[in-house]
Design a protein around this motif. Structure first.
Motif, PDB file in Angstrom:
ATOM      1  N   GLU A 152      36.787  49.904  35.669  1.00 27.11           N
ATOM      2  CA  GLU A 152      37.349  49.357  36.905  1.00 27.11           C
ATOM      3  C   GLU A 152      37.274  47.833  36.855  1.00 27.11           C
ATOM      4  N   VAL A 153      38.374  47.192  37.185  1.00 25.42           N
ATOM      5  CA  VAL A 153      38.434  45.729  37.157  1.00 25.42           C
ATOM      6  C   VAL A 153      37.612  45.149  38.294  1.00 25.42           C
ATOM      7  N   ASP A 154      36.740  44.204  37.955  1.00 26.78           N
ATOM      8  CA  ASP A 154      35.933  43.486  38.937  1.00 26.78           C
ATOM      9  C   ASP A 154      36.546  42.153  39.334  1.00 26.78           C
ATOM     10  N   ASP A 155      37.183  41.494  38.368  1.00 25.14           N
ATOM     11  CA  ASP A 155      37.721  40.162  38.632  1.00 25.14           C
ATOM     12  C   ASP A 155      38.703  39.800  37.526  1.00 25.14           C
ATOM     13  N   VAL A 156      39.635  38.927  37.829  1.00 23.73           N
ATOM     14  CA  VAL A 156      40.587  38.377  36.853  1.00 23.73           C
ATOM     15  C   VAL A 156      40.607  36.874  37.066  1.00 23.73           C
ATOM     16  N   GLU A 157      40.234  36.117  36.034  1.00 26.74           N
ATOM     17  CA  GLU A 157      40.129  34.667  36.188  1.00 26.74           C
ATOM     18  C   GLU A 157      40.741  33.942  35.001  1.00 26.74           C
ATOM     19  N   THR A 158      41.203  32.731  35.266  1.00 29.36           N
ATOM     20  CA  THR A 158      41.734  31.860  34.229  1.00 29.36           C
ATOM     21  C   THR A 158      40.824  30.646  34.101  1.00 29.36           C
ATOM     22  N   PHE A 159      40.484  30.302  32.847  1.00 30.32           N
ATOM     23  CA  PHE A 159      39.559  29.204  32.588  1.00 30.32           C
ATOM     24  C   PHE A 159      40.191  28.186  31.652  1.00 30.32           C
ATOM     25  N   ASP A 160      39.986  26.917  31.967  1.00 29.60           N
ATOM     26  CA  ASP A 160      40.364  25.838  31.063  1.00 29.60           C
ATOM     27  C   ASP A 160      39.501  25.944  29.805  1.00 29.60           C
ATOM     28  N   LYS A 161      40.123  25.863  28.647  1.00 24.50           N
ATOM     29  CA  LYS A 161      39.357  26.009  27.406  1.00 24.50           C
ATOM     30  C   LYS A 161      38.307  24.922  27.230  1.00 24.50           C
ATOM     31  N   ASP A 162      38.529  23.767  27.837  1.00 23.62           N
ATOM     32  CA  ASP A 162      37.549  22.694  27.737  1.00 23.62           C
ATOM     33  C   ASP A 162      36.354  22.921  28.656  1.00 23.62           C
ATOM     34  N   ASP A 163      36.454  23.923  29.529  1.00 25.68           N
ATOM     35  CA  ASP A 163      35.355  24.222  30.452  1.00 25.68           C
ATOM     36  C   ASP A 163      35.152  25.735  30.513  1.00 25.68           C
ATOM     37  N   PHE A 164      35.179  26.363  29.340  1.00 25.65           N
ATOM     38  CA  PHE A 164      35.103  27.817  29.258  1.00 25.65           C
ATOM     39  C   PHE A 164      33.656  28.274  29.460  1.00 25.65           C
ATOM     40  N   PRO A 165      33.403  29.244  30.380  1.00 28.74           N
ATOM     41  CA  PRO A 165      32.031  29.697  30.662  1.00 28.74           C
ATOM     42  C   PRO A 165      31.555  30.731  29.644  1.00 28.74           C
ATOM     43  N   ASP A 166      31.138  30.261  28.469  1.00 26.67           N
ATOM     44  CA  ASP A 166      30.775  31.154  27.370  1.00 26.67           C
ATOM     45  C   ASP A 166      29.770  32.227  27.781  1.00 26.67           C
ATOM     46  N   GLU A 167      28.699  31.812  28.452  1.00 25.94           N
ATOM     47  CA  GLU A 167      27.651  32.769  28.792  1.00 25.94           C
ATOM     48  C   GLU A 167      28.147  33.826  29.772  1.00 25.94           C
ATOM     49  N   ARG A 168      28.941  33.400  30.745  1.00 32.60           N
ATOM     50  CA  ARG A 168      29.456  34.358  31.718  1.00 32.60           C
ATOM     51  C   ARG A 168      30.389  35.376  31.075  1.00 32.60           C
ATOM     52  N   VAL A 169      31.213  34.947  30.159  1.00 30.98           N
ATOM     53  CA  VAL A 169      32.184  35.849  29.537  1.00 30.98           C
ATOM     54  C   VAL A 169      31.553  36.685  28.436  1.00 30.98           C
ATOM     55  N   TYR A 170      30.805  36.035  27.531  1.00 35.21           N
ATOM     56  CA  TYR A 170      30.292  36.717  26.356  1.00 35.21           C
ATOM     57  C   TYR A 170      28.860  37.226  26.507  1.00 35.21           C
ATOM     58  N   GLY A 171      28.136  36.741  27.532  1.00 38.01           N
ATOM     59  CA  GLY A 171      26.725  37.064  27.645  1.00 38.01           C
ATOM     60  C   GLY A 171      26.465  38.557  27.759  1.00 38.01           C
ATOM     61  N   ASP A 172      25.317  38.973  27.249  1.00 32.48           N
ATOM     62  CA  ASP A 172      24.953  40.381  27.257  1.00 32.48           C
ATOM     63  C   ASP A 172      24.742  40.869  28.683  1.00 32.48           C
ATOM     64  N   SER A 173      24.779  42.193  28.867  1.00 33.98           N
ATOM     65  CA  SER A 173      24.658  42.795  30.184  1.00 33.98           C
ATOM     66  C   SER A 173      23.823  44.063  30.093  1.00 33.98           C
ATOM     67  N   ALA A 174      23.099  44.369  31.142  1.00 36.37           N
ATOM     68  CA  ALA A 174      22.357  45.624  31.224  1.00 36.37           C
ATOM     69  C   ALA A 174      23.267  46.766  31.648  1.00 36.37           C
ATOM     70  N   GLN A 175      24.514  46.463  31.955  1.00 39.18           N
ATOM     71  CA  GLN A 175      25.511  47.466  32.319  1.00 39.18           C
ATOM     72  C   GLN A 175      26.495  47.637  31.160  1.00 39.18           C
ATOM     73  N   ALA A 176      27.342  48.662  31.258  1.00 36.74           N
ATOM     74  CA  ALA A 176      28.433  48.838  30.298  1.00 36.74           C
ATOM     75  C   ALA A 176      29.646  48.104  30.849  1.00 36.74           C
ATOM     76  N   GLU A 177      29.967  46.960  30.261  1.00 42.31           N
ATOM     77  CA  GLU A 177      31.053  46.119  30.752  1.00 42.31           C
ATOM     78  C   GLU A 177      32.051  45.808  29.639  1.00 42.31           C
TER      79      GLU A 177
END
Length: 222
Positions: free
Chosen positions: A169-194
């Protein structure tokens, strides 16, 4: 941050998209060590395809006391991505970290193909699974051309090699400037299946032969 790879173009001509707008897939570049650490996830349950060595897979924290364990599936190779709302029905290919320290894109010649980071979590497994695809190529629109139409609450599926269908199920859809890309938010590990679905967005910058933004769909296993 490392310099991102150039999108698949013929010289300096950006790929064409219906309606005159031009885009191509390219993921936000991060240093090899950062990307390798942040993309690793999942558990060590038996699987039908081997994951990275246990020493390279990041630990997933346990849920707080009194909370049930998160829903997840055992590790299994994804076979097909199905997103009914935007008419996606595409097979998977494995993606790996290249010599430049960036996740390599799917082959540009196949417009109906998605890739997953095969050394990270598989879709449905505990952790953050990364799925990427082209929005278009030099000749035509590609698999994720309509990805930006997804909205919170939309459903998509991944058919897996173990015969199970993982539904997200989609939680959010966002667009990020590559010069300000939130690496940890996008790639960071999770205790859930995401899952993260990633493609390019924004304008084509001829001076660097790249696109200005990345589109990211955040989703969780239902």
């Amino acid at each position: 941050m490392a310099v991102p790879p150039s999108p698949p173009t013929d010289g300096d001509t950006p790929p064409a998209e219906p309606g005159g707008r031009t885009q191509a897939w390219v993921m936000s570049a991060v240093a090899c060590t950062v990307l390798a650490m942040s993309l690793m996830g999942g558990n060590d349950e038996p699987s039908d395809n081997a994951g990275p060595p246990p020493s390279t897979r990041s630990a997933v924290s346990a849920p707080p006391a009194g909370q049930p364990a998160s829903k997840h599936l055992p590790r299994s190779r994804p076979l097909r991505l199905l997103i009914p709302k935007i008419s996606v029905d595409a097979p998977f290919t494995d993606l790996s970290i290249g010599p430049s320290g960036q996740l390599e894109p799917p082959p540009a010649g196949d417009t109906n193909l998605v890739g997953w980071h095969a050394e990270g979590a598989s879709p449905g497994e505990t952790g953050t699974a990364i799925i990427a695809g082209h929005v278009d190529t030099t000749t035509s629109a590609a698999v994720f051309v309509r990805l930006g139409e997804l909205e919170k609450g939309d459903i998509f599926h991944v058919d897996r090699a173990d015969g199970r269908r993982a539904t997200f199920e989609v939680d959010d859809v966002e667009t990020f400037d590559k010069d300000d890309f939130p690496d940890e938010r996008v790639y960071g590990d999770s205790a859930q299946a995401e899952v993260r679905l990633i493609t390019c967005a924004g304008d084509y910058d001829r001076s660097v032969r790249d696109y200005t933004d990345n589109l990211v769909v955040f989703a969780h296993l239902r």
